[in-house]
Design a protein around this motif. Structure first.
Motif, short mmCIF file in Angstrom:
data_model
loop_
_atom_site.label_atom_id
_atom_site.label_comp_id
_atom_site.label_asym_id
_atom_site.label_seq_id
_atom_site.Cartn_x
_atom_site.Cartn_y
_atom_site.Cartn_z
N LYS A 95 0.83 -1.21 0.00
CA LYS A 95 0.00 0.00 0.00
C LYS A 95 0.86 1.26 0.00
O LYS A 95 0.47 2.31 -0.51
N GLN A 149 -10.15 4.63 15.67
CA GLN A 149 -9.98 4.64 14.22
C GLN A 149 -9.24 5.90 13.77
O GLN A 149 -8.33 5.85 12.94
N THR A 153 -5.53 5.82 12.16
CA THR A 153 -5.40 6.41 10.83
C THR A 153 -4.27 7.45 10.82
O THR A 153 -3.47 7.51 9.88
N LEU A 199 -5.46 -2.30 8.19
CA LEU A 199 -5.65 -2.20 6.74
C LEU A 199 -6.12 -3.53 6.16
O LEU A 199 -7.00 -3.56 5.29
N HIS A 202 -9.70 -3.90 6.81
CA HIS A 202 -10.50 -2.76 6.34
C HIS A 202 -11.09 -1.96 7.51
O HIS A 202 -12.21 -1.46 7.43
N GLU A 205 -8.60 3.42 6.51
CA GLU A 205 -8.17 3.70 5.13
C GLU A 205 -7.16 4.83 5.16
O GLU A 205 -7.28 5.75 5.98
#
Length: 206
Positions: A95, A149, A153, A199, A202, A205
């Motif tokens: 990624k 989250q 992130t 990741l 999911h 992102e």
């Protein structure tokens, strides 16, 4: 002559790779670094054509170095050194733009072929690594809270705990406590592993 930087904390492995590469008469090892931070420092004065980067190093691992390179919009091709069981970091490295993946016991021919493919803009991923790394995710994964989250992130985007704390108007200690809980929930030990896990399933992102 193709200029190579080696970033690995094991001297014997670096020496072995250097011998293999320089015996081809088409590669020259122009820099060696013992971790990601040392590698980034050397990149301020040295411009290799390609980097061979280990995933697991201290104090800065390969995933964090890749994040920093991505943040700098670097176009340097990077080939990641890995072991057969490093499935989640492999996904994270992909990624982040890594162009190749080498098992640490790869043959001379595989090493040379992978470097050439990466230099040509192709992603070189051995079939056995791909099969191991990209197994279907387990469906029963608990979602992150909105706050966790957001924290994870930010970590994935390369921010440090202090910066995240300032942005979220929380103490740095609180951010670290949340990260510790995330590690426990995921069954991991490092930021890179936590990000790779999230990741893969999911949960975040970037």
């Amino acid at each position: 002559m193709i200029k190579v930087m080696l970033v690995d904390d094991h001297q014997l492995l670096r020496e072995g790779l250097k011998t293999i590469l320089e015996n081809t008469n088409e590669f020259e090892v122009v820099a060696e670094a013992t971790d990601g931070q040392n590698g980034l420092q050397q990149l301020e004065t040295i411009t290799p054509d390609i980097i061979i980067l280990d995933i697991r190093m201290q104090p800065m691992d390969g995933i964090t170095m890749l994040q920093q390179l991505a943040n700098q919009h670097s176009q340097l091709p990077v080939v990641v050194l890995t072991t057969f069981d490093d499935q989640e970091p492999i996904q994270m490295a992909l990624k982040l733009g890594a162009k190749g993946y080498l098992l640490k016991d790869a043959t001379r021919e595989t090493i040379i072929q992978t470097l050439h493919q990466a230099l040509n803009g192709q992603v070189a991923l051995e079939a056995e690594i791909a099969a191991k790394a990209f197994q279907p995710a387990t469906p029963a994964v608990a979602p992150l809270s909105p706050q966790n989250q957001a924290i994870l992130t930010a970590v994935a985007q390369g921010y440090h705990s202090k910066e995240i704390a300032q942005t979220m108007h929380l103490s740095e200690r609180t951010i670290k406590a949340h990260l510790t809980q995330i590690y426990t929930d995921f069954g991991v030990f490092t930021r890179a592993e936590a990000v790779a896990y999230a990741l893969k399933h999911h949960l975040i992102e970037i």
